[in-house]
Design a protein around this motif. Structure first.
Motif, PDB file in Angstrom:
ATOM      1  N   MET A 161       0.839  -1.170   0.000  1.00 46.60           N
ATOM      2  CA  MET A 161       0.000   0.000   0.000  1.00 46.60           C
ATOM      3  C   MET A 161       0.887   1.237   0.000  1.00 46.60           C
ATOM      4  N   LYS A 162       0.409   2.288  -0.631  1.00 48.51           N
ATOM      5  CA  LYS A 162       1.111   3.567  -0.715  1.00 48.51           C
ATOM      6  C   LYS A 162       0.240   4.639  -0.083  1.00 48.51           C
ATOM      7  N   VAL A 163       0.867   5.512   0.719  1.00 43.11           N
ATOM      8  CA  VAL A 163       0.130   6.544   1.437  1.00 43.11           C
ATOM      9  C   VAL A 163       0.774   7.898   1.169  1.00 43.11           C
ATOM     10  N   VAL A 164      -0.039   8.881   0.802  1.00 45.74           N
ATOM     11  CA  VAL A 164       0.430  10.261   0.680  1.00 45.74           C
ATOM     12  C   VAL A 164      -0.175  11.030   1.852  1.00 45.74           C
ATOM     13  N   VAL A 165       0.693  11.745   2.574  1.00 44.58           N
ATOM     14  CA  VAL A 165       0.287  12.449   3.782  1.00 44.58           C
ATOM     15  C   VAL A 165       0.436  13.948   3.554  1.00 44.58           C
ATOM     16  N   GLN A 166      -0.618  14.695   3.808  1.00 45.15           N
ATOM     17  CA  GLN A 166      -0.604  16.151   3.670  1.00 45.15           C
ATOM     18  C   GLN A 166      -0.360  16.778   5.033  1.00 45.15           C
ATOM     19  N   VAL A 167       0.663  17.651   5.107  1.00 44.00           N
ATOM     20  CA  VAL A 167       0.925  18.427   6.315  1.00 44.00           C
ATOM     21  C   VAL A 167       0.966  19.890   5.879  1.00 44.00           C
ATOM     22  N   SER A 168      -0.024  20.668   6.328  1.00 40.96           N
ATOM     23  CA  SER A 168      -0.118  22.056   5.868  1.00 40.96           C
ATOM     24  C   SER A 168      -0.116  23.082   7.000  1.00 40.96           C
ATOM     25  N   ASP A 169      -0.200  22.640   8.244  1.00 43.08           N
ATOM     26  CA  ASP A 169      -0.288  23.552   9.389  1.00 43.08           C
ATOM     27  C   ASP A 169       0.973  23.444  10.232  1.00 43.08           C
ATOM     28  N   SER A 170       1.702  24.545  10.381  1.00 49.36           N
ATOM     29  CA  SER A 170       2.963  24.514  11.132  1.00 49.36           C
ATOM     30  C   SER A 170       2.763  24.112  12.590  1.00 49.36           C
ATOM     31  N   ASP A 171       1.598  24.392  13.150  1.00 45.49           N
ATOM     32  CA  ASP A 171       1.322  24.019  14.537  1.00 45.49           C
ATOM     33  C   ASP A 171       1.145  22.514  14.727  1.00 45.49           C
ATOM     34  N   LYS A 172       0.970  21.788  13.623  1.00 45.20           N
ATOM     35  CA  LYS A 172       0.715  20.354  13.719  1.00 45.20           C
ATOM     36  C   LYS A 172       1.877  19.498  13.220  1.00 45.20           C
ATOM     37  N   VAL A 173       3.008  20.114  12.897  1.00 37.97           N
ATOM     38  CA  VAL A 173       4.122  19.383  12.304  1.00 37.97           C
ATOM     39  C   VAL A 173       4.657  18.295  13.239  1.00 37.97           C
ATOM     40  N   ALA A 174       4.938  18.630  14.478  1.00 37.47           N
ATOM     41  CA  ALA A 174       5.524  17.651  15.399  1.00 37.47           C
ATOM     42  C   ALA A 174       4.616  16.432  15.555  1.00 37.47           C
ATOM     43  N   GLN A 175       3.324  16.663  15.728  1.00 39.40           N
ATOM     44  CA  GLN A 175       2.396  15.542  15.875  1.00 39.40           C
ATOM     45  C   GLN A 175       2.256  14.770  14.574  1.00 39.40           C
ATOM     46  N   GLY A 233      -3.864   6.054  -7.121  1.00 39.97           N
ATOM     47  CA  GLY A 233      -4.412   5.059  -6.212  1.00 39.97           C
ATOM     48  C   GLY A 233      -3.830   5.073  -4.807  1.00 39.97           C
ATOM     49  N   TRP A 234      -3.023   6.075  -4.480  1.00 41.28           N
ATOM     50  CA  TRP A 234      -2.456   6.172  -3.150  1.00 41.28           C
ATOM     51  C   TRP A 234      -3.554   6.509  -2.142  1.00 41.28           C
ATOM     52  N   ILE A 235      -3.396   6.038  -0.924  1.00 31.70           N
ATOM     53  CA  ILE A 235      -4.293   6.383   0.182  1.00 31.70           C
ATOM     54  C   ILE A 235      -3.913   7.777   0.659  1.00 31.70           C
ATOM     55  N   TYR A 236      -4.905   8.631   0.876  1.00 28.78           N
ATOM     56  CA  TYR A 236      -4.677  10.019   1.288  1.00 28.78           C
ATOM     57  C   TYR A 236      -4.932  10.163   2.786  1.00 28.78           C
ATOM     58  N   LEU A 237      -4.001  10.838   3.454  1.00 23.32           N
ATOM     59  CA  LEU A 237      -4.128  11.093   4.892  1.00 23.32           C
ATOM     60  C   LEU A 237      -3.741  12.532   5.147  1.00 23.32           C
ATOM     61  N   LYS A 238      -4.609  13.294   5.782  1.00 22.09           N
ATOM     62  CA  LYS A 238      -4.285  14.678   6.146  1.00 22.09           C
ATOM     63  C   LYS A 238      -4.046  14.740   7.641  1.00 22.09           C
ATOM     64  N   GLU A 270       5.879  -3.746   6.812  1.00 13.99           N
ATOM     65  CA  GLU A 270       6.080  -4.252   5.454  1.00 13.99           C
ATOM     66  C   GLU A 270       4.849  -4.118   4.565  1.00 13.99           C
ATOM     67  N   GLU A 271       3.686  -3.873   5.173  1.00 19.23           N
ATOM     68  CA  GLU A 271       2.485  -3.647   4.362  1.00 19.23           C
ATOM     69  C   GLU A 271       2.601  -2.361   3.550  1.00 19.23           C
ATOM     70  N   LEU A 272       3.430  -1.429   4.050  1.00 24.88           N
ATOM     71  CA  LEU A 272       3.611  -0.150   3.376  1.00 24.88           C
ATOM     72  C   LEU A 272       4.700  -0.258   2.327  1.00 24.88           C
ATOM     73  N   GLU A 273       4.329   0.030   1.107  1.00 24.70           N
ATOM     74  CA  GLU A 273       5.310   0.066   0.033  1.00 24.70           C
ATOM     75  C   GLU A 273       6.049   1.403   0.044  1.00 24.70           C
ATOM     76  N   GLU A 274       5.274   2.479   0.279  1.00 25.14           N
ATOM     77  CA  GLU A 274       5.867   3.816   0.266  1.00 25.14           C
ATOM     78  C   GLU A 274       4.948   4.803   0.983  1.00 25.14           C
ATOM     79  N   VAL A 275       5.564   5.771   1.658  1.00 26.40           N
ATOM     80  CA  VAL A 275       4.838   6.880   2.277  1.00 26.40           C
ATOM     81  C   VAL A 275       5.501   8.167   1.796  1.00 26.40           C
ATOM     82  N   GLU A 276       4.702   9.086   1.308  1.00 19.58           N
ATOM     83  CA  GLU A 276       5.204  10.381   0.874  1.00 19.58           C
ATOM     84  C   GLU A 276       4.533  11.446   1.729  1.00 19.58           C
ATOM     85  N   VAL A 277       5.341  12.218   2.454  1.00 17.40           N
ATOM     86  CA  VAL A 277       4.824  13.256   3.327  1.00 17.40           C
ATOM     87  C   VAL A 277       5.046  14.600   2.638  1.00 17.40           C
TER      88      VAL A 277
END
Length: 107
Positions: free
Chosen positions: A1-15, A101-106, A29-36
């Motif tokens: 599985m591939k996941v793309v992660v959106q980080v847009s708020d500076s106050d939430k970067v650490a978390q 087809g990547w899974i989207y996570l914000k 190993e289920e994760l093929e790739e994660v792009e932040v």
């Protein structure tokens, strides 16, 4: 599985970084790739190796910075730590990944 992660708020970067590390630890190993993808006010995190090191040190995790956001904040691409990839548009990158087809996570 591939996941793309959106980080847009500076106050939430650490978390967000912690959450991505937790994601990788949990799915392993289920994760093929994660792009932040960092953009908008969160782009400042890409200038600090300390902020993004937990991601850069992980296999199968890519850290991406939005060129538009870098320009808007007056940040030089040369100031980014080694391993941070620059794309023209953070939102464009997210849309392209979703189309592929990547899974989207914000976070």
């Amino acid at each position: 599985m591939k996941v793309v992660v959106q980080v847009s708020d500076s106050d939430k970067v650490a978390q967000a970084v912690k959450s991505v590390v937790n994601l990788v630890n949990d799915l392993g190993e289920e994760l093929e790739e994660v792009e932040v993808v960092f953009h908008q006010s969160a782009i400042v995190a890409t200038t600090s190796a300390e902020s993004v090191r937990p991601l850069l040190d992980r296999e199968r995790v890519k850290v991406v910075a939005c060129r538009n956001s870098l320009k808007a904040q007056g940040i030089s691409e040369d100031s980014l730590p080694r391993g941070v990839k620059v794309v023209t548009s953070g939102v464009g990158e997210i849309v392209r990944r979703q189309k592929e087809g990547w899974i989207y996570l914000k976070l």
